[in-house]
Design an enzyme around this catalytic site. Sequence first.
Site, PDB file in Angstrom:
ATOM      1  N   LEU A 209       7.859   2.118  13.382  1.00  0.00           N
ATOM      2  CA  LEU A 209       7.306   2.765  14.567  1.00  0.00           C
ATOM      3  C   LEU A 209       5.815   3.031  14.445  1.00  0.00           C
ATOM      4  O   LEU A 209       5.129   3.231  15.443  1.00  0.00           O
ATOM      5  CB  LEU A 209       8.038   4.083  14.845  1.00  0.00           C
ATOM      6  CG  LEU A 209       9.542   3.977  15.112  1.00  0.00           C
ATOM      7  CD1 LEU A 209      10.144   5.364  15.261  1.00  0.00           C
ATOM      8  CD2 LEU A 209       9.821   3.126  16.351  1.00  0.00           C
TER       9      LEU A 209
ATOM     10  N   ASP B  25      -3.845  19.681  17.016  1.00  0.00           N
ATOM     11  CA  ASP B  25      -3.985  18.243  17.238  1.00  0.00           C
ATOM     12  C   ASP B  25      -3.209  17.838  18.488  1.00  0.00           C
ATOM     13  O   ASP B  25      -2.515  16.818  18.504  1.00  0.00           O
ATOM     14  CB  ASP B  25      -3.493  17.460  16.018  1.00  0.00           C
ATOM     15  CG  ASP B  25      -3.922  15.992  16.049  1.00  0.00           C
ATOM     16  OD1 ASP B  25      -4.890  15.666  16.780  1.00  0.00           O
ATOM     17  OD2 ASP B  25      -3.298  15.172  15.357  1.00  0.00           O
TER      18      ASP B  25
END
EC number: 2.7.11.1
Length: 358
Positions: free
Chosen positions: A18, A136
């Site tokens: 991924l 973030d």
Amino acid sequence: MDDAAVLKRRGYIMGINLGEGSYAKVKSAYSERLKFNVAVKIIDRKKAPTDFLEKFLPREIEILAMLNHRSIVKTYEIFETSDGKVYIVMELGVQGDLLEFIKTRGALQEDDARKKFHQLSSAIKYCHDMDIVHRDLKCENLLLDKDFNIKLSDFGFSKRCLRDDSGRLMLSKTFCGSAAYAAPEVLQGIPYQPKVYDIWSLGVILYIMVCGSMPYDDSNIKKMLRIQKEHRVNFPRSKHLTGECKDLIYRMLQPDVNRRLHIDEILSHCWVQPKARGLSSAAINKEGESSRTPEPGSDKKSATKLEPQEEARPETNPEEEVLQMQVSRQSEATVVASEQPSRETEEGAPLQSSETHT
């Protein structure tokens, strides 16, 4: 043993890759115990930098073990092998991330954006109430489940806020996140309030949701910072956003940290609370959108494109709507004239993945 063998012994059948970085990768896997697919983040301690191993990774593991919220990616298991590899087994965002979703489909309608943004804001409130900050927040870290609900992920830069002897939250000094989502105080290297930093990033995310583009072009940080500090927020005219939506974005993208909204004020804002929207709309139109003045150089095209390639280009119009509003902490639903208007424009900054900086 290789990763597949390690995971097999723990009851996982490894699938596709991924994502991959210099010292970590993410794999899909089928859990024989849970009977569905999961994501497995694999961190190689031998390749990871010392700062990450000593500071960020322990924080992430500690915080992931604490979190339990419907709009935050679930962590099912964390284990480590004798050869220094850490495996974090998590909920899989089967519909990908929000950035790719918007790049493919374009900007969200406000009702869809409201639903997703409320889910995200609820997750941030949950974290902030526990004195946990993400640091973030960006569209790449917002995964979508099978029903396209938001799942907040990647707590690699998260931390628990410290308090001084008087109980006040202490400032942070470490720059975390991506420049396109970073608040001006962080870009300037000023010690910052981490919860307030998260709010700025929320403002950038909501802008991207409803505009399909970035609010600021981070290819020139110095220029971007100047625009941010002037409290200029340019909205594409083609999106026909409601005044309430623009008001909320404008108040989150507030350069004055003492006037930027708190998470509770965001959740109680009239745009997030649909039942109250009609009351505030009249006030916004009366105080802000009734004023229409041309901006010097408003017919100048931005050098970069913000909207999806397949969308038709809007007609150029030198006249720009001026949305005038001021952040007021005295009343969460109060909107009055502002000293710095936001503007409606034809184009903005390109929608793209952000590089992470530390």
